[in-house]
Design a protein around this motif. Structure first.
Motif, PDB file in Angstrom:
ATOM      1  N   ARG A   3       0.708  -1.231   0.154  1.00 37.78           N
ATOM      2  CA  ARG A   3       0.193  -0.077   0.201  1.00 37.78           C
ATOM      3  C   ARG A   3       0.846   1.184   0.059  1.00 37.78           C
ATOM      4  NH1 ARG A   3      -5.143  -1.298   4.137  1.00 37.78           N
ATOM      5  NH2 ARG A   3      -5.735  -3.302   3.007  1.00 37.78           N
ATOM      6  N   ILE A   4       1.779   1.469   0.739  1.00 33.83           N
ATOM      7  CA  ILE A   4       2.834   2.436   0.802  1.00 33.83           C
ATOM      8  C   ILE A   4       3.233   2.681  -0.265  1.00 33.83           C
ATOM      9  CG2 ILE A   4       5.098   3.224   1.596  1.00 33.83           C
ATOM     10  CD1 ILE A   4       4.001   2.075   4.435  1.00 33.83           C
ATOM     11  N   ALA A   5       3.844   1.498  -1.225  1.00 36.01           N
ATOM     12  CA  ALA A   5       4.373   1.694  -2.543  1.00 36.01           C
ATOM     13  C   ALA A   5       3.525   2.363  -3.519  1.00 36.01           C
ATOM     14  CB  ALA A   5       5.014   0.449  -2.998  1.00 36.01           C
ATOM     15  N   ALA A   6       2.179   1.840  -3.511  1.00 39.14           N
ATOM     16  CA  ALA A   6       1.098   2.390  -4.266  1.00 39.14           C
ATOM     17  C   ALA A   6       0.887   3.709  -4.069  1.00 39.14           C
ATOM     18  CB  ALA A   6      -0.080   1.529  -4.078  1.00 39.14           C
ATOM     19  N   LEU A   7       0.763   4.217  -2.950  1.00 46.68           N
ATOM     20  CA  LEU A   7       0.833   5.662  -2.450  1.00 46.68           C
ATOM     21  C   LEU A   7       1.916   6.449  -3.111  1.00 46.68           C
ATOM     22  CD1 LEU A   7      -0.786   7.936  -0.895  1.00 46.68           C
ATOM     23  CD2 LEU A   7       0.728   7.427   1.009  1.00 46.68           C
ATOM     24  N   VAL A   8       3.145   5.900  -3.069  1.00 44.28           N
ATOM     25  CA  VAL A   8       4.273   6.521  -3.564  1.00 44.28           C
ATOM     26  C   VAL A   8       3.971   6.742  -5.035  1.00 44.28           C
ATOM     27  CG1 VAL A   8       6.733   6.445  -3.834  1.00 44.28           C
ATOM     28  CG2 VAL A   8       5.640   6.005  -1.484  1.00 44.28           C
ATOM     29  N   VAL A   9       3.829   5.536  -5.641  1.00 46.96           N
ATOM     30  CA  VAL A   9       3.815   5.587  -7.060  1.00 46.96           C
ATOM     31  C   VAL A   9       2.523   6.463  -7.670  1.00 46.96           C
ATOM     32  CG1 VAL A   9       2.943   4.253  -9.192  1.00 46.96           C
ATOM     33  CG2 VAL A   9       4.447   3.374  -7.302  1.00 46.96           C
ATOM     34  N   SER A  10       1.485   6.782  -6.810  1.00 50.52           N
ATOM     35  CA  SER A  10       0.700   7.489  -7.149  1.00 50.52           C
ATOM     36  C   SER A  10       1.145   8.977  -7.093  1.00 50.52           C
ATOM     37  CB  SER A  10      -0.606   7.573  -6.366  1.00 50.52           C
ATOM     38  OG  SER A  10      -1.280   6.148  -6.617  1.00 50.52           O
ATOM     39  N   ASP A  31      -6.633   2.762   4.956  1.00 49.61           N
ATOM     40  CA  ASP A  31      -7.555   2.571   6.046  1.00 49.61           C
ATOM     41  C   ASP A  31      -6.648   3.101   7.395  1.00 49.61           C
ATOM     42  OD1 ASP A  31      -6.247   0.393   6.174  1.00 49.61           O
ATOM     43  OD2 ASP A  31      -7.764  -0.985   6.596  1.00 49.61           O
ATOM     44  N   ARG A  32      -5.479   3.588   7.197  1.00 52.38           N
ATOM     45  CA  ARG A  32      -4.853   4.070   8.557  1.00 52.38           C
ATOM     46  C   ARG A  32      -3.968   5.379   7.996  1.00 52.38           C
ATOM     47  NH1 ARG A  32       0.860   2.335   9.192  1.00 52.38           N
ATOM     48  NH2 ARG A  32       1.903   2.153   7.207  1.00 52.38           N
ATOM     49  N   ASP A  33      -3.615   5.844   9.265  1.00 50.96           N
ATOM     50  CA  ASP A  33      -2.869   7.256   8.979  1.00 50.96           C
ATOM     51  C   ASP A  33      -1.733   6.981   8.756  1.00 50.96           C
ATOM     52  OD1 ASP A  33      -5.233   7.922  10.344  1.00 50.96           O
ATOM     53  OD2 ASP A  33      -4.270   8.703  12.445  1.00 50.96           O
ATOM     54  N   TYR A  34      -1.027   8.108   8.073  1.00 50.15           N
ATOM     55  CA  TYR A  34       0.205   8.172   7.716  1.00 50.15           C
ATOM     56  C   TYR A  34       0.736   9.580   8.153  1.00 50.15           C
ATOM     57  CZ  TYR A  34      -0.107   4.141   4.598  1.00 50.15           C
ATOM     58  OH  TYR A  34      -0.407   2.875   4.155  1.00 50.15           O
ATOM     59  N   LYS A  35       2.094   9.571   8.464  1.00 51.36           N
ATOM     60  CA  LYS A  35       2.912  10.682   8.576  1.00 51.36           C
ATOM     61  C   LYS A  35       3.447  10.975   7.380  1.00 51.36           C
ATOM     62  CE  LYS A  35       6.383  12.799  11.315  1.00 51.36           C
ATOM     63  NZ  LYS A  35       7.700  12.825  12.117  1.00 51.36           N
ATOM     64  N   THR A  48      -0.324  14.704   9.561  1.00 44.93           N
ATOM     65  CA  THR A  48      -0.733  13.395   9.670  1.00 44.93           C
ATOM     66  C   THR A  48      -2.085  13.364   8.736  1.00 44.93           C
ATOM     67  OG1 THR A  48      -0.227  13.295  11.936  1.00 44.93           O
ATOM     68  CG2 THR A  48      -1.804  11.711  11.229  1.00 44.93           C
ATOM     69  N   LEU A  49      -1.787  12.214   7.655  1.00 44.62           N
ATOM     70  CA  LEU A  49      -2.826  12.155   6.755  1.00 44.62           C
ATOM     71  C   LEU A  49      -3.534  11.053   7.209  1.00 44.62           C
ATOM     72  CD1 LEU A  49      -3.286  13.626   4.061  1.00 44.62           C
ATOM     73  CD2 LEU A  49      -2.197  11.625   2.774  1.00 44.62           C
ATOM     74  N   THR A  50      -4.954  11.324   7.620  1.00 43.20           N
ATOM     75  CA  THR A  50      -6.000  10.255   7.966  1.00 43.20           C
ATOM     76  C   THR A  50      -6.660   9.429   6.777  1.00 43.20           C
ATOM     77  OG1 THR A  50      -7.500  11.916   8.206  1.00 43.20           O
ATOM     78  CG2 THR A  50      -6.351  11.383  10.297  1.00 43.20           C
ATOM     79  N   ARG A  66       8.060  12.599   2.353  1.00 42.45           N
ATOM     80  CA  ARG A  66       8.684  11.536   2.741  1.00 42.45           C
ATOM     81  C   ARG A  66       7.438  10.835   3.703  1.00 42.45           C
ATOM     82  NH1 ARG A  66      13.845  14.387   5.149  1.00 42.45           N
ATOM     83  NH2 ARG A  66      15.186  13.912   3.329  1.00 42.45           N
ATOM     84  N   LEU A  67       7.301   9.575   3.651  1.00 43.93           N
ATOM     85  CA  LEU A  67       6.172   8.947   4.307  1.00 43.93           C
ATOM     86  C   LEU A  67       6.701   8.093   5.638  1.00 43.93           C
ATOM     87  CD1 LEU A  67       4.744   6.999   1.295  1.00 43.93           C
ATOM     88  CD2 LEU A  67       3.797   8.940   2.453  1.00 43.93           C
ATOM     89  N   ASN A  68       6.068   8.339   6.578  1.00 42.49           N
ATOM     90  CA  ASN A  68       6.606   7.752   8.044  1.00 42.49           C
ATOM     91  C   ASN A  68       8.093   7.698   8.196  1.00 42.49           C
ATOM     92  OD1 ASN A  68       3.772   7.030   8.370  1.00 42.49           O
ATOM     93  ND2 ASN A  68       3.860   5.427   7.240  1.00 42.49           N
TER      94      ASN A  68
END
Length: 71
Positions: A3-10, A31-35, A48-50, A66-68
């Motif tokens: 999921r993190i990789a998908a977010l980064v690619v997007s 379905d979870r928060d990301y810093k 914080t991205l809810t 940067r993610l998390n």
């Protein structure tokens, strides 16, 4: 793909397709928060991205996202 990789690619695809003067929007479709840390030049901001939240108008002049606390 994780999921993190998908977010980064997007985000990368959105940034790549954006014009130089255009800002980027970042949407959390998980379905979870990301810093999220936005680094522009020598300044940085943490967010914080809810779930389902949208961070709009970021990186109008280019930035690093940067993610998390990733490097």
């Amino acid at each position: 793909m994780s999921r993190i990789a998908a977010l980064v690619v997007s985000v990368a695809a959105a940034a790549y397709g954006a014009e130089a003067a255009a800002a980027v929007s970042l949407t959390n479709r998980d379905d979870r928060d990301y810093k999220i840390t936005i680094v522009e030049g020598s300044s940085s901001q943490d967010h914080t991205l809810t779930p389902s939240a949208v961070l709009e108008g970021i990186c109008p002049k280019g930035c690093v996202i940067r993610l998390n606390d990733s490097e």
